[in-house]
Write a protein that holds these residues in place. Structure first.
Motif, PDB file in Angstrom:
ATOM      1  N   ALA A 111      25.797 -19.386 -26.976  1.00 12.05           N
ATOM      2  CA  ALA A 111      24.536 -20.040 -26.603  1.00 12.05           C
ATOM      3  C   ALA A 111      24.598 -21.510 -27.000  1.00 12.05           C
ATOM      4  CB  ALA A 111      23.365 -19.348 -27.285  1.00 12.05           C
ATOM      5  N   ALA A 112      24.208 -22.382 -26.105  1.00 15.43           N
ATOM      6  CA  ALA A 112      24.245 -23.817 -26.365  1.00 15.43           C
ATOM      7  C   ALA A 112      23.025 -24.271 -27.147  1.00 15.43           C
ATOM      8  CB  ALA A 112      24.328 -24.586 -25.053  1.00 15.43           C
ATOM      9  N   SER A 113      23.229 -25.288 -27.971  1.00 17.70           N
ATOM     10  CA  SER A 113      22.141 -25.941 -28.699  1.00 17.70           C
ATOM     11  C   SER A 113      21.914 -27.317 -28.088  1.00 17.70           C
ATOM     12  CB  SER A 113      22.495 -26.067 -30.183  1.00 17.70           C
ATOM     13  OG  SER A 113      22.790 -24.806 -30.746  1.00 17.70           O
ATOM     14  N   ASP A 114      20.928 -28.023 -28.589  1.00 15.97           N
ATOM     15  CA  ASP A 114      20.619 -29.370 -28.119  1.00 15.97           C
ATOM     16  C   ASP A 114      20.557 -30.297 -29.335  1.00 15.97           C
ATOM     17  OD1 ASP A 114      19.698 -31.620 -26.793  1.00 15.97           O
ATOM     18  OD2 ASP A 114      17.661 -30.852 -26.477  1.00 15.97           O
ATOM     19  N   PRO A 115      21.344 -31.377 -29.405  1.00 14.33           N
ATOM     20  CA  PRO A 115      22.114 -32.011 -28.321  1.00 14.33           C
ATOM     21  C   PRO A 115      23.599 -31.654 -28.329  1.00 14.33           C
ATOM     22  CG  PRO A 115      21.922 -33.531 -30.139  1.00 14.33           C
ATOM     23  CD  PRO A 115      21.189 -32.289 -30.562  1.00 14.33           C
ATOM     24  N   GLU A 116      24.044 -30.897 -29.347  1.00 16.40           N
ATOM     25  CA  GLU A 116      25.445 -30.503 -29.388  1.00 16.40           C
ATOM     26  C   GLU A 116      25.560 -29.099 -29.929  1.00 16.40           C
ATOM     27  OE1 GLU A 116      27.102 -33.676 -31.753  1.00 16.40           O
ATOM     28  OE2 GLU A 116      26.667 -32.665 -33.639  1.00 16.40           O
ATOM     29  N   THR A 117      26.691 -28.477 -29.643  1.00 12.06           N
ATOM     30  CA  THR A 117      26.921 -27.095 -30.059  1.00 12.06           C
ATOM     31  C   THR A 117      28.178 -27.028 -30.907  1.00 12.06           C
ATOM     32  OG1 THR A 117      25.889 -26.259 -28.030  1.00 12.06           O
ATOM     33  CG2 THR A 117      27.288 -24.723 -29.267  1.00 12.06           C
ATOM     34  N   CYS A 118      28.053 -26.404 -32.073  1.00 10.97           N
ATOM     35  CA  CYS A 118      29.193 -26.230 -32.977  1.00 10.97           C
ATOM     36  C   CYS A 118      29.628 -24.767 -32.938  1.00 10.97           C
ATOM     37  CB  CYS A 118      28.813 -26.638 -34.399  1.00 10.97           C
ATOM     38  SG  CYS A 118      30.154 -26.464 -35.600  1.00 10.97           S
ATOM     39  N   GLY A 127      46.435 -17.359 -35.903  1.00 22.69           N
ATOM     40  CA  GLY A 127      45.499 -16.788 -36.857  1.00 22.69           C
ATOM     41  C   GLY A 127      44.703 -17.835 -37.617  1.00 22.69           C
ATOM     42  N   LYS A 128      44.661 -19.062 -37.092  1.00 19.01           N
ATOM     43  CA  LYS A 128      43.973 -20.163 -37.766  1.00 19.01           C
ATOM     44  C   LYS A 128      42.662 -20.510 -37.058  1.00 19.01           C
ATOM     45  CE  LYS A 128      47.364 -20.631 -40.687  1.00 19.01           C
ATOM     46  NZ  LYS A 128      47.205 -20.306 -42.117  1.00 19.01           N
ATOM     47  N   ARG A 129      41.721 -21.067 -37.836  1.00 13.32           N
ATOM     48  CA  ARG A 129      40.398 -21.386 -37.314  1.00 13.32           C
ATOM     49  C   ARG A 129      40.241 -22.885 -37.060  1.00 13.32           C
ATOM     50  NH1 ARG A 129      36.619 -20.775 -41.084  1.00 13.32           N
ATOM     51  NH2 ARG A 129      38.230 -21.020 -42.667  1.00 13.32           N
ATOM     52  N   ILE A 130      39.507 -23.191 -36.001  1.00  9.60           N
ATOM     53  CA  ILE A 130      39.218 -24.577 -35.646  1.00  9.60           C
ATOM     54  C   ILE A 130      37.728 -24.682 -35.334  1.00  9.60           C
ATOM     55  CG2 ILE A 130      39.713 -26.492 -34.094  1.00  9.60           C
ATOM     56  CD1 ILE A 130      42.079 -23.557 -34.067  1.00  9.60           C
ATOM     57  N   GLU A 131      37.097 -25.682 -35.897  1.00  6.19           N
ATOM     58  CA  GLU A 131      35.689 -25.940 -35.601  1.00  6.19           C
ATOM     59  C   GLU A 131      35.611 -26.935 -34.455  1.00  6.19           C
ATOM     60  OE1 GLU A 131      32.468 -26.732 -38.773  1.00  6.19           O
ATOM     61  OE2 GLU A 131      32.984 -28.715 -37.961  1.00  6.19           O
ATOM     62  N   ALA A 132      34.847 -26.609 -33.423  1.00  3.44           N
ATOM     63  CA  ALA A 132      34.688 -27.499 -32.265  1.00  3.44           C
ATOM     64  C   ALA A 132      33.221 -27.896 -32.128  1.00  3.44           C
ATOM     65  CB  ALA A 132      35.162 -26.807 -30.995  1.00  3.44           C
ATOM     66  N   ILE A 133      32.993 -29.176 -31.857  1.00  2.00           N
ATOM     67  CA  ILE A 133      31.647 -29.673 -31.586  1.00  2.00           C
ATOM     68  C   ILE A 133      31.631 -30.220 -30.165  1.00  2.00           C
ATOM     69  CG2 ILE A 133      29.856 -31.321 -32.230  1.00  2.00           C
ATOM     70  CD1 ILE A 133      30.878 -31.186 -35.092  1.00  2.00           C
ATOM     71  N   VAL A 134      30.802 -29.588 -29.311  1.00  2.00           N
ATOM     72  CA  VAL A 134      30.727 -29.906 -27.886  1.00  2.00           C
ATOM     73  C   VAL A 134      29.386 -30.550 -27.583  1.00  2.00           C
ATOM     74  CG1 VAL A 134      30.835 -28.932 -25.549  1.00  2.00           C
ATOM     75  CG2 VAL A 134      32.209 -27.918 -27.404  1.00  2.00           C
ATOM     76  N   GLY A 138      20.247 -31.013 -23.839  1.00  2.00           N
ATOM     77  CA  GLY A 138      19.389 -30.143 -23.044  1.00  2.00           C
ATOM     78  C   GLY A 138      19.916 -28.730 -22.923  1.00  2.00           C
ATOM     79  N   GLY A 139      20.901 -28.378 -23.757  1.00  2.99           N
ATOM     80  CA  GLY A 139      21.444 -27.033 -23.737  1.00  2.99           C
ATOM     81  C   GLY A 139      22.462 -26.776 -22.641  1.00  2.99           C
ATOM     82  N   ALA A 140      23.054 -27.858 -22.084  1.00  3.31           N
ATOM     83  CA  ALA A 140      24.070 -27.711 -21.043  1.00  3.31           C
ATOM     84  C   ALA A 140      25.268 -28.591 -21.389  1.00  3.31           C
ATOM     85  CB  ALA A 140      23.508 -28.092 -19.682  1.00  3.31           C
ATOM     86  N   GLY A 151      46.494 -41.371 -22.429  1.00  7.46           N
ATOM     87  CA  GLY A 151      47.129 -40.435 -21.524  1.00  7.46           C
ATOM     88  C   GLY A 151      46.212 -39.849 -20.476  1.00  7.46           C
ATOM     89  N   VAL A 152      44.905 -40.170 -20.541  1.00  6.99           N
ATOM     90  CA  VAL A 152      43.928 -39.663 -19.575  1.00  6.99           C
ATOM     91  C   VAL A 152      43.129 -40.842 -19.033  1.00  6.99           C
ATOM     92  CG1 VAL A 152      41.925 -38.170 -19.218  1.00  6.99           C
ATOM     93  CG2 VAL A 152      43.748 -37.450 -20.768  1.00  6.99           C
ATOM     94  N   PRO A 153      43.039 -40.991 -17.706  1.00  8.82           N
ATOM     95  CA  PRO A 153      42.270 -42.118 -17.153  1.00  8.82           C
ATOM     96  C   PRO A 153      40.774 -41.948 -17.371  1.00  8.82           C
ATOM     97  CG  PRO A 153      43.002 -40.655 -15.394  1.00  8.82           C
ATOM     98  CD  PRO A 153      43.664 -40.176 -16.646  1.00  8.82           C
ATOM     99  N   GLY A 154      40.067 -43.087 -17.484  1.00  8.99           N
ATOM    100  CA  GLY A 154      38.622 -43.055 -17.583  1.00  8.99           C
ATOM    101  C   GLY A 154      38.110 -42.595 -18.934  1.00  8.99           C
ATOM    102  N   THR A 155      36.836 -42.268 -18.964  1.00  7.99           N
ATOM    103  CA  THR A 155      36.180 -41.830 -20.198  1.00  7.99           C
ATOM    104  C   THR A 155      35.444 -40.519 -19.955  1.00  7.99           C
ATOM    105  OG1 THR A 155      34.146 -43.067 -19.708  1.00  7.99           O
ATOM    106  CG2 THR A 155      35.876 -44.217 -20.978  1.00  7.99           C
ATOM    107  N   ALA A 156      35.073 -39.854 -21.036  1.00 11.08           N
ATOM    108  CA  ALA A 156      34.371 -38.565 -20.944  1.00 11.08           C
ATOM    109  C   ALA A 156      33.635 -38.305 -22.245  1.00 11.08           C
ATOM    110  CB  ALA A 156      35.365 -37.443 -20.638  1.00 11.08           C
ATOM    111  N   ALA A 157      32.931 -37.183 -22.294  1.00 12.80           N
ATOM    112  CA  ALA A 157      32.219 -36.796 -23.516  1.00 12.80           C
ATOM    113  C   ALA A 157      33.212 -36.385 -24.592  1.00 12.80           C
ATOM    114  CB  ALA A 157      31.258 -35.647 -23.215  1.00 12.80           C
ATOM    115  N   PRO A 158      32.959 -36.738 -25.838  1.00 21.81           N
ATOM    116  CA  PRO A 158      33.882 -36.359 -26.912  1.00 21.81           C
ATOM    117  C   PRO A 158      33.760 -34.886 -27.275  1.00 21.81           C
ATOM    118  CG  PRO A 158      31.970 -37.456 -27.828  1.00 21.81           C
ATOM    119  CD  PRO A 158      31.816 -37.525 -26.331  1.00 21.81           C
TER     120      PRO A 158
END
Length: 359
Positions: A111-118, A127-134, A138-140, A151-158
């Motif tokens: 389930a997404a949170s607002d403004p970011e989801t952890c 077998g290792k854990r990684i924390e991701a923040i997306v 608005g929950g999307a 290595g990637v053209p342009g910009t995007a959300a971190p």
């Protein structure tokens, strides 16, 4: 033909199909046969599949709800060989990892949170854990933003990724041989296992500057043969056995950096030089730089840590620079957390068609 739902995504500097684990066979051999067919492996262009004819675009992510405490999502990475019908699930891939969170949210696994989801991702390979923040305003999931990565053209959300317990990803030890450096075939190396099992060496040990273009290194067949010979021996010394058909350990050549960077690296996948650097490779290199006595620490120009033991290292590679934040215990030097910023993008979704004789 049978059809299997999938989403093609870019994660960092890699690209490949993302599958729900429930949509693939549970049997490993049957699953691998499906992946080989889907990607078109066994042909240099992968002309009969959706692979891109390059190791960076012949990757697969398999995602599902985690069955382990302390994790939300299970992520199995598969490196599908381009020219041979082989699947390797030994290593993690930190670039594809960047797209796991967005995929899981959009597939309804989280389930997404607002403004970011952890969320916490368990990499099944290691077998290792990684924390991701997306970013999820608005929950999307939002893919638009101002973050640029080499290595990637342009910009995007971190997408922020924090490797929580990356030491000993495949060997169970940060230093698999229990030595900060070893001599292998007359070359000083460090066997190091942090996010990915790797063998680190100074580029000058091979008569290289460490600033060569990937194509130049790939074209030097004598050098590549020598590097592979060293890798095979390193695999045995690290307790991995015969690594001929495995993509680990990764060979990494290191050199002093240019101004403003911490170290220069040429990362091999392992039979071709990466045009940038794998994220697990960057985590490994940065951690080795912060471990006194390693080959990496001798070549690195390290910034001073802050009062919390944090410092930002910059890995210089063929496509630019990749920042890596290292947090160490100020008293013991133990590496607590390694963080990177990546981006991801959903490219298309639908079905991949598999010949019935495979499925």
């Amino acid at each position: 033909m049978s059809r299997i739902p999938c989403v093609l995504m870019r994660g960092g500097t890699s690209r490949g199909p993302f599958f729900l684990s429930s949509d693939l066979p549970a049997d490993r051999a049957a699953r691998d046969a499906v992946l080989i067919s889907a990607m078109g492996s066994g042909h240099p262009l992968q002309i009969d599949g959706i692979g891109g004819g390059n190791p960076l675009t012949s990757k697969v992510a398999i995602v599902g709800p985690s069955q382990q405490p302390g994790a939300d999502i299970d992520y199995l990475f598969a490196q599908v060989n381009v020219e041979q019908a082989l699947v390797d699930t030994a290593p993690n891939c930190g670039n594809m990892l960047a797209a796991v969170g967005p995929f899981a949210i959009e597939q309804g696994l989280i389930a997404a949170s607002d403004p970011e989801t952890c969320l916490t991702i368990l990499n099944v390979n290691t077998g290792k854990r990684i924390e991701a923040i997306v970013q999820t305003p608005g929950g999307a999931v939002s893919y638009e933003g101002d973050t640029a990565i080499a290595g990637v053209p342009g910009t995007a959300a971190p997408v922020r990724l924090a490797f929580l317990d990356a030491a000993g990803s495949k060997t169970g030890k940060l230093l698999p041989t229990e030595a900060l450096r070893d001599q292998v075939q007359g070359i000083a190396v460090t066997h190091f296992d942090m996010a990915v099992a790797a063998v680190l060496a100074a580029a000058e040990s091979f008569g290289k500057t460490g600033h060569e273009a990937p194509a130049e290194l790939d074209a030097d067949r004598d050098f590549m043969t020598r590097l592979e010979s060293l890798r095979l021996e390193a695999g045995r010394l690290m307790g991995l056995g015969d690594v001929t058909n495995m993509v680990i350990p990764k060979p990494i050549l290191l050199a002093p950096p240019t101004e403003g960077a911490t170290i220069t690296a040429r990362y091999f996948m392992p039979h071709a030089c990466h045009t940038a650097v794998a994220i697990t490779g960057a985590v490994c290199i940065a951690s080795a730089c912060c471990t006194p006595g390693t080959v990496a620490s001798d070549l690195a120009v390290l910034p001073e840590p802050d009062e919390h033991g944090r410092r930002m290292l910059v890995i210089e590679h063929p496509s630019g620079r990749t920042p890596v934040e290292i947090e160490q215990d100020p008293d013991t030097g133990e590496i607590r957390r390694v963080s990177v910023i990546r981006t991801a993008r959903r490219l298309f979704d639908g079905f991949v068609h598999i010949r019935d004789k495979v499925a």
